[in-house]
Design a protein around this motif. Structure first.
Motif, short mmCIF file in Angstrom:
data_model
loop_
_atom_site.label_atom_id
_atom_site.label_comp_id
_atom_site.label_asym_id
_atom_site.label_seq_id
_atom_site.Cartn_x
_atom_site.Cartn_y
_atom_site.Cartn_z
N TRP A 174 -6.05 5.86 8.54
CA TRP A 174 -5.06 5.56 7.51
C TRP A 174 -4.65 4.09 7.66
O TRP A 174 -4.26 3.63 8.74
CB TRP A 174 -3.83 6.47 7.63
N VAL A 175 -4.73 3.37 6.53
CA VAL A 175 -4.37 1.94 6.54
C VAL A 175 -3.14 1.78 5.64
O VAL A 175 -3.26 1.77 4.41
CB VAL A 175 -5.53 1.05 6.05
N GLU A 176 -1.98 1.70 6.26
CA GLU A 176 -0.72 1.72 5.51
C GLU A 176 -0.67 0.62 4.46
O GLU A 176 -0.30 0.84 3.31
CB GLU A 176 0.47 1.57 6.48
N LYS A 177 -1.10 -0.57 4.82
CA LYS A 177 -0.96 -1.68 3.86
C LYS A 177 -1.88 -1.51 2.65
O LYS A 177 -1.66 -2.09 1.60
CB LYS A 177 -1.19 -3.02 4.55
N LEU A 178 -2.91 -0.70 2.81
CA LEU A 178 -3.79 -0.42 1.66
C LEU A 178 -3.44 0.92 1.01
O LEU A 178 -4.03 1.29 -0.01
CB LEU A 178 -5.26 -0.42 2.11
N LYS A 179 -2.55 1.65 1.68
CA LYS A 179 -2.15 3.00 1.21
C LYS A 179 -3.39 3.89 0.98
O LYS A 179 -3.50 4.58 -0.05
CB LYS A 179 -1.36 2.88 -0.10
N THR A 180 -4.30 3.81 1.92
CA THR A 180 -5.51 4.64 1.81
C THR A 180 -6.13 4.89 3.16
O THR A 180 -5.87 4.15 4.12
CB THR A 180 -6.56 3.94 0.92
#
Ligand code: 6PG
Length: 251
Positions: A174-180
């Motif tokens: 999970w990559v929070e800054k990409l929301k994906t």
């Protein structure tokens, strides 16, 4: 003890792609001669895209496509025909233009909306191909990587859980800054490779490259720092623009 970093500074991006293409060919010929096959993991991003385009245009006859087996070091969680798909990018730039058997291409099965299931399925694909026992990691002949301006590589982004993974081969990170979620090889896989080759071009990477190669910040903040193959070569193909802030290398 990992091998020393092999830093290759090329004057222009085109020379970088040419040097990287020669390394791909060298690695492929050597792997097939020694082991009868060449296993490569492709990277996404615009820098590797230029390499694939060059190989397709100028070097396709130099590669042993029937003995080449193509995987992806990471993939966006989008369908294979999505403009953001790393598979689509590789298919359009090189794989559709060379004589590689379809059975030799192993895309990440991103059609499944469950990212965790995608990662588990791809991990099984890799385990089966390499005939791995529990606890073993695949030893790719060559893993191509790019580096983002934030120091991420593959889909191992700063301060993400995927950086801590020590046993899995493929993760949904999970990559929070990409929301994906992004599907990615874990660090143990990258560090098990015979050769890891980073391709880094442009002044927008210069400060990050200096930190990654010369700085003291923790690897969790610059994940590219954490890629050090234990029994393998680590080659950095960089152009002069990306190398412009390095203090140790002759410019
Ligand atoms: C991706 C890549 C990613 C890429 C870096 C650098 O899926 O986008 O795996 O890690 O290598 O973002 O990309 P550029 O080479 O385009 O700067």
């Amino acid at each position: 003890m990992s091998a020393p970093v092999d830093l290759r500074i090329l004057t222009t991006p085109q020379e970088l792609f040419q040097a990287a293409a020669e390394e791909v060919i060298h690695a492929a010929v050597e792997a097939v001669a020694e082991r009868g096959r060449f296993t490569i993991a492709l990277s996404g991003g615009s820098t590797p895209k230029n390499l694939y385009t060059l190989i397709a245009a100028n070097a396709s006859s130099s590669l042993p496509w029937n003995q080449m087996f193509v995987f992806w070091g990471d993939e966006r969680h989008v369908p294979p025909n999505d403009p953001d798909s790393n598979y689509r990018m590789a298919r359009e730039t090189i794989l559709s233009k060379v004589s590689i058997p379809v059975a030799n291409i192993f895309p990440v099965p991103t059609e499944n909306p469950d990212a965790t299931a995608v990662a588990e399925a791809y991990e099984q694909t890799v385990r089966k191909f390499f005939g791995l026992r529990p606890g073993e990691f695949p030893r790719f002949d060559l893993i191509l990587l790019g580096m983002g301006p934030d120091g991420h590589t593959a889909s191992l982004f700063p301060e993400t859980a995927g950086l801590q993974e020590k046993s899995r081969i493929v993760l949904a990170n999970w990559v929070e800054k990409l929301k994906t979620s992004r599907i990615t090889f874990t660090l143990p896989v990258l560090n098990a490779a015979r050769i890891v080759a980073f391709l880094v071009s442009g002044t927008d990477k210069a400060a990050t490259l200096r930190e990654v190669l010369e700085g003291s910040a923790p690897g969790e903040k610059y994940p590219s720092k954490l890629v050090r193959p234990a029994q393998g070569k680590l080659i950095w193909f960089v152009d002069r623009a990306a190398a412009s802030e390095l203090t140790t290398a002759a410019q």
